[in-house]
Design a protein around this motif. Structure first.
Motif, PDB file in Angstrom:
ATOM      1  N   LEU A 268     -35.891 -44.122 -18.763  1.00 45.10           N
ATOM      2  CA  LEU A 268     -35.718 -45.680 -18.110  1.00 45.10           C
ATOM      3  C   LEU A 268     -35.961 -44.869 -17.116  1.00 45.10           C
ATOM      4  O   LEU A 268     -35.171 -44.813 -15.851  1.00 45.10           O
ATOM      5  N   ALA A 269     -37.040 -45.698 -15.957  1.00 47.00           N
ATOM      6  CA  ALA A 269     -37.175 -45.438 -14.254  1.00 47.00           C
ATOM      7  C   ALA A 269     -36.310 -46.961 -13.829  1.00 47.00           C
ATOM      8  O   ALA A 269     -36.931 -48.403 -14.232  1.00 47.00           O
TER       9      ALA A 269
ATOM     10  N   ASP B 121     -38.595 -50.025 -15.080  1.00 45.04           N
ATOM     11  CA  ASP B 121     -38.520 -50.871 -14.868  1.00 45.04           C
ATOM     12  C   ASP B 121     -38.889 -52.003 -12.950  1.00 45.04           C
ATOM     13  O   ASP B 121     -38.070 -51.107 -11.895  1.00 45.04           O
ATOM     14  N   GLU B 122     -39.872 -52.145 -12.831  1.00 50.25           N
ATOM     15  CA  GLU B 122     -40.149 -52.609 -11.985  1.00 50.25           C
ATOM     16  C   GLU B 122     -40.528 -51.430 -10.863  1.00 50.25           C
ATOM     17  O   GLU B 122     -40.021 -51.261  -9.447  1.00 50.25           O
ATOM     18  N   LEU B 123     -41.557 -50.580 -10.795  1.00 51.58           N
ATOM     19  CA  LEU B 123     -41.394 -49.472 -10.356  1.00 51.58           C
ATOM     20  C   LEU B 123     -42.275 -49.464  -9.305  1.00 51.58           C
ATOM     21  O   LEU B 123     -41.983 -49.283  -7.819  1.00 51.58           O
ATOM     22  N   ASP B 124     -42.518 -50.580  -9.076  1.00 52.98           N
ATOM     23  CA  ASP B 124     -43.905 -51.313  -7.741  1.00 52.98           C
ATOM     24  C   ASP B 124     -43.427 -51.960  -6.937  1.00 52.98           C
ATOM     25  O   ASP B 124     -43.495 -51.528  -5.936  1.00 52.98           O
ATOM     26  N   SER B 125     -41.996 -52.703  -7.438  1.00 54.29           N
ATOM     27  CA  SER B 125     -41.706 -53.262  -6.257  1.00 54.29           C
ATOM     28  C   SER B 125     -40.640 -52.102  -5.130  1.00 54.29           C
ATOM     29  O   SER B 125     -40.423 -52.308  -5.132  1.00 54.29           O
ATOM     30  N   GLY B 126     -41.510 -53.103  -3.856  1.00 52.12           N
ATOM     31  CA  GLY B 126     -41.297 -52.578  -2.961  1.00 52.12           C
ATOM     32  C   GLY B 126     -41.826 -51.945  -2.299  1.00 52.12           C
ATOM     33  O   GLY B 126     -41.410 -50.619  -1.464  1.00 52.12           O
TER      34      GLY B 126
ATOM     35  N   SER C 136     -45.790 -46.779 -22.236  1.00 51.00           N
ATOM     36  CA  SER C 136     -45.095 -46.992 -20.993  1.00 51.00           C
ATOM     37  C   SER C 136     -45.706 -48.042 -21.143  1.00 51.00           C
ATOM     38  O   SER C 136     -45.995 -48.770 -21.925  1.00 51.00           O
ATOM     39  N   LEU C 137     -43.994 -49.071 -21.511  1.00 49.26           N
ATOM     40  CA  LEU C 137     -44.012 -50.114 -20.902  1.00 49.26           C
ATOM     41  C   LEU C 137     -43.900 -50.298 -19.052  1.00 49.26           C
ATOM     42  O   LEU C 137     -42.757 -49.709 -18.433  1.00 49.26           O
ATOM     43  N   ILE C 138     -45.107 -50.748 -18.915  1.00 52.88           N
ATOM     44  CA  ILE C 138     -44.583 -51.079 -17.394  1.00 52.88           C
ATOM     45  C   ILE C 138     -44.046 -52.054 -17.214  1.00 52.88           C
ATOM     46  O   ILE C 138     -45.120 -53.397 -17.404  1.00 52.88           O
TER      47      ILE C 138
ATOM     48  N   ALA D  26     -41.127 -38.603 -10.552  1.00 55.11           N
ATOM     49  CA  ALA D  26     -40.719 -37.005 -10.331  1.00 55.11           C
ATOM     50  C   ALA D  26     -39.992 -37.004 -11.554  1.00 55.11           C
ATOM     51  O   ALA D  26     -40.761 -35.809 -12.353  1.00 55.11           O
ATOM     52  N   GLN D  27     -38.628 -37.380 -11.765  1.00 53.20           N
ATOM     53  CA  GLN D  27     -37.912 -37.851 -13.034  1.00 53.20           C
ATOM     54  C   GLN D  27     -38.527 -37.814 -14.468  1.00 53.20           C
ATOM     55  O   GLN D  27     -38.684 -37.061 -15.168  1.00 53.20           O
ATOM     56  N   MET D  28     -39.565 -38.326 -14.454  1.00 49.65           N
ATOM     57  CA  MET D  28     -40.630 -39.014 -15.540  1.00 49.65           C
ATOM     58  C   MET D  28     -41.211 -37.793 -16.134  1.00 49.65           C
ATOM     59  O   MET D  28     -41.747 -37.326 -16.882  1.00 49.65           O
ATOM     60  N   ILE D  29     -42.302 -37.579 -14.916  1.00 49.46           N
ATOM     61  CA  ILE D  29     -43.176 -36.351 -14.859  1.00 49.46           C
ATOM     62  C   ILE D  29     -42.438 -35.267 -15.754  1.00 49.46           C
ATOM     63  O   ILE D  29     -42.584 -34.082 -16.179  1.00 49.46           O
ATOM     64  N   LEU D  30     -41.029 -34.525 -14.388  1.00 55.31           N
ATOM     65  CA  LEU D  30     -40.581 -33.639 -15.113  1.00 55.31           C
ATOM     66  C   LEU D  30     -40.198 -33.894 -16.982  1.00 55.31           C
ATOM     67  O   LEU D  30     -40.513 -32.942 -18.089  1.00 55.31           O
ATOM     68  N   LEU D  31     -39.367 -35.156 -17.300  1.00 50.00           N
ATOM     69  CA  LEU D  31     -39.267 -34.834 -18.880  1.00 50.00           C
ATOM     70  C   LEU D  31     -39.810 -35.172 -19.690  1.00 50.00           C
ATOM     71  O   LEU D  31     -39.771 -35.032 -20.792  1.00 50.00           O
ATOM     72  N   LYS D  32     -41.251 -35.164 -19.465  1.00 50.43           N
ATOM     73  CA  LYS D  32     -42.664 -36.241 -20.400  1.00 50.43           C
ATOM     74  C   LYS D  32     -41.825 -36.343 -21.424  1.00 50.43           C
ATOM     75  O   LYS D  32     -41.819 -36.392 -22.233  1.00 50.43           O
ATOM     76  N   PRO D  33     -41.624 -37.467 -21.224  1.00 46.89           N
ATOM     77  CA  PRO D  33     -41.188 -38.391 -22.581  1.00 46.89           C
ATOM     78  C   PRO D  33     -42.157 -39.326 -23.413  1.00 46.89           C
ATOM     79  O   PRO D  33     -43.333 -38.925 -22.679  1.00 46.89           O
ATOM     80  N   SER D  34     -41.855 -39.219 -24.615  1.00 47.65           N
ATOM     81  CA  SER D  34     -42.665 -40.202 -24.905  1.00 47.65           C
ATOM     82  C   SER D  34     -42.507 -41.356 -25.121  1.00 47.65           C
ATOM     83  O   SER D  34     -43.922 -41.823 -24.854  1.00 47.65           O
ATOM     84  N   PHE D  35     -41.873 -42.405 -24.445  1.00 49.45           N
ATOM     85  CA  PHE D  35     -41.619 -44.020 -24.098  1.00 49.45           C
ATOM     86  C   PHE D  35     -41.217 -44.120 -22.498  1.00 49.45           C
ATOM     87  O   PHE D  35     -39.923 -43.442 -22.690  1.00 49.45           O
TER      88      PHE D  35
END
Ligand SMILES: Nc1ncnc2c1ncn2[C@@H]1O[C@H](COP(=O)(O)OP(=O)(O)O)[C@@H](O)[C@H]1O
Ligand SMILES: [Mg+2]
Lengths: 266, 409
Positions: free
Chosen positions: A84-85, A170-175, A198-200, A157-166
């Motif tokens: 979860l981001a 959560d609003e990674l784009d806002s701001g 991914s669920l964006i 960065a953490q997502m890329i490092l952890l390479k999750p399946s899913f």
């Protein structure tokens, strides 16, 4: 290929019902966008998927690759491949990014496995560069004093490092400005493939110009009320959420109606 | 011979004050939350105290991590190992009663005059057994000085005292560590630093004493013009730890930073006072104390920023942050400002709360277990202090806390 299956999910917090029967199946290789007006329950769904202890699931199931994960705590779900981001990542003073990331990698080691620290640092540096953060961030305290954009880049960065399946973003784009938005899109692209779904979550259409989703869902009053392809985004672009509200205003009422009917009241 | 007489004068004065005064009571503001009578201090002081140091043997040789390493055993025998560099630099360690150096009467008098209660007088009744570290002007010790006291005899009372005389433009890191592993030990300790102009001194006081023991530590520090100073205090264990650190910014353009950490558990009681005295122009000072309190532990932090009428352009801060791990734990924060000059910038802030559940969720959602997440958060909380300390201070203190951090629930 892996699957994340959400079946008739109901959840509440402090006695307040927020999710009212969500059904959604995702496969790795797919990118789903979840849109919806403020307060519709997007962050709640994200938190429930990640295993936030404050939310109570009152009905329904979540399966990861066929395995029921509702009983798993957040930590187990993370190790199993859910990421979860956060919409608003917290600051954790006193813990450097380098130390923190090393720890979260270490908990993923299999028994007897040892971490290759040199390789880890090398990878970390290249990821930081990729998401547009300087290497100095390795020695900064986690999220402390970061700008909004820097926090989001750090999540990426953490997502890329952890390479999750899913990954649930959560609003990674806002701001974010256009530059940052591009690096988010590029980051997702590096993982995009048959091992990553991914669920964006967003309530802007803008990010869809950079990341093309395969499926688009609209959440309203804790229910997915529309699902479709990218054309849904265009429709939102033109008319906003007004038509969704008009069409589905009675989501909760109709639930009550059904409930009353089942109880023999109507 | 004059100097010997004078220190003896003070010792006699102390004895007289000790005999005629009573223990601080809860009527006194500083002692309001620490009921000394509850700790039956009289039984500790009815017999003869063990003086800090009865004999001192100094040798020179190769040592690794320190320039001077001093150990004082439970019998008061001190052995000091000097590196060749330290030995050649002219740094001297002696017993105050020894004749090797003229005892710095002004420093002793000044420190004694800071004492306002019977626990302080008590310490000065064995002044002759105090250690004196003399750092000549312009000497820079590249490695730290360590003074380790071991008071392992059960049912004993020990009086430690260290005077540090730092000459102009000198530089040193000095760690005092007190270990009391026996039962029912009363450690009474005083550290005095007299630092001349442009000195760069860093001091640490670290205690590790058994749960049936008491430690009362006074630390009196006087800084000269354009000096920079850093202090760290860390108390571990004990049923009562009472610390007072008072810093005089006695001349212009001084910077002094005071740090402290405490982890209180069981029924441990820690009462720490810091005093930042600004007597001159353009002084900058900061106190930052952090505590973690668990079970029925209790911490009290009383900080005072005191700016005199000549303290123009003072810039002083006082901060206390506490994390409470359960409902029975308690942390009190009592900051105070006393300001007699208008041209100053002073502020204080304190926070007391539980571990932030948002932080815990963030870390668990990245794969850390609940316990690991909490201990990492606590580690981070303390690191905000440890990260600004010299490595040598952290190396002595952190191992005493680290194992507690992993037992958070
Ligand atoms: N911790 C909470 N306590 C009470 N209500 C909450 C909590 N979190 C969310 N809610 C409520 O749940 C609803 C959905 O919120 P949220 O999931 O954050 O929506 P979105 O992310 O779509 O904007 C809102 O009405 C919000 O006020
Ligand atoms: Mg939200």
């Amino acid at each position: 290929m892996k699957t994340l299956e959400i079946q008739n999910l109901h959840a509440e917090i402090e006695g307040k019902k927020i999710l009212n029967g969500i059904n959604l199946t995702m496969k790795t290789g797919e990118i789903h966008a979840l849109m919806g007006p403020n307060g519709s329950g997007k962050s709640t769904l994200a938190n429930v998927l990640a295993g936030h202890p404050d939310y109570t699931v009152t009905e329904g199931k979540i399966f990861l690759d066929g395995e029921d994960i509702l009983e798993d705590d957040a930590s187990k779900r993370s190790v199993k491949g859910i990421f979860l981001a956060f919409q608003a990542p917290v600051e954790i003073p006193g813990i450097t990014i380098g130390k923190y990331l090393k720890r979260i990698m270490e908990v993923r080691l299999k028994e007897g496995e040892r971490m290759d620290v040199a390789a880890f640092i090398k990878e970390l540096r290249s990821i930081l560069t990729m998401v547009g953060l300087s290497k100095d961030f390795i020695n900064r305290y986690l999220n402390e004093g970061f700008s909004g954009g820097e926090k989001k880049r750090m999540e990426l960065a953490q997502m890329i490092l952890l390479k999750p399946s899913f990954a649930i973003l959560d609003e990674l784009d806002s701001g974010l400005d256009i530059d940052a938005l591009r690096s988010v899109a590029a980051g997702i692209d590096t993982l995009r493939g048959e091992n990553f779904g991914s669920l964006i979550i967003t309530h802007y259409q803008r990010i869809m110009d950079y990341i093309k989703p395969d499926f688009v869902h609209i959440l309203y009053q804790g229910k997915i009320v529309e699902s479709g392809g990218r054309d849904l985004v265009d429709r939102l672009e033109e008319t906003g959420y007004g038509w969704v509200k008009d069409m589905h205003e009675n989501v909760e009422e109709s639930d009550e109606y059904k409930y009353a009917a089942a109880a023999g009241g109507i | 011979m004059d100097n010997i007489q004078t220190y003896k004068d003070i010792q006699n004065e102390a004895l007289q004050k000790f005999n005629t005064s009573s223990w601080p009571s809860q009527e006194e503001e500083e002692w309001r939350r620490t009921n000394l009578s509850k700790f039956s201090i009289d039984t500790y002081t009815s017999g003869e105290p063990n003086p800090a140091v009865t004999s001192l043997v100094t040798t020179t040789g190769e040592i690794n991590d320190y320039d001077i390493d001093v150990s004082i055993n439970a019998d008061g025998k001190a052995s000091a190992l000097f590196s060749p560099q330290a030995s050649e630099s002219g740094v001297r360690l002696s017993l105050l009663s020894g004749n090797e150096l003229p005892a710095p009467y002004d420093m002793i008098r000044w420190s004694f005059d800071k004492m306002d209660n019977k626990t302080g007088y008590y310490n000065f009744t064995r002044l002759g057994n105090a250690l004196l570290l003399d750092i000549p002007g312009n000497v820079q010790l590249l490695k730290p000085v360590r003074v380790q006291y071991t008071a392992d005899k059960s049912d004993s009372t020990v009086l430690y005292s260290l005077f540090i005389n730092a000459g102009k433009n000198s530089e040193a890191e000095i760690i005092e560590k007190v270990t009391a592993a026996g039962e029912r030990i009363y450690v009474n300790s005083t550290s005095t630093l007299f630092a001349d102009m442009r000195t760069r001194i860093k001091t640490a006081f670290i205690s590790d004493v058994s749960d049936s023991s008491i430690i009362i530590a006074h630390r009196n520090i006087r800084l000269g013009e354009e000096s920079t100073f850093l202090d760290f205090q860390n108390f571990n264990g004990s049923k009562l730890s009472k610390g007072r650190t008072e810093v005089d910014l006695a001349d212009d353009n001084i910077t002094a930073n005071l740090y402290g950490t405490v982890y209180a558990e069981g029924t441990e009681h820690f009462d720490i006072r810091t005093i930042q005295n600004h007597h001159a122009h353009n002084g900058k000072s900061k106190a930052l104390l952090k505590s973690i309190v668990k079970e029925k532990g209790r911490t009290i932090f009383q900080g005072l920023i005191n700016v005199g009428e000549h303290g123009a352009l003072t810039d002083a801060y006082l901060t206390n942050n506490n994390i409470i791990l359960n409902d029975s734990a308690r942390a009190d924060s009592i900051p105070a400002l006393k300001i007699q000059n208008n041209d100053v910038k002073c502020s204080h802030g304190s926070t007391t709360g539980k571990i932030d559940p948002h932080q815990v969720f963030y870390l668990t959602s990245r794969g850390l277990s609940h316990e690991e997440a909490k201990s990492l958060i606590l580690e981070g909380f303390l690191n905000q202090v440890y990260d600004v300390l010299p490595e040598s201070f952290t190396n002595v203190s952190l191992p005493l806390i680290e194992n507690k951090l992993s037992q958070v629930s």
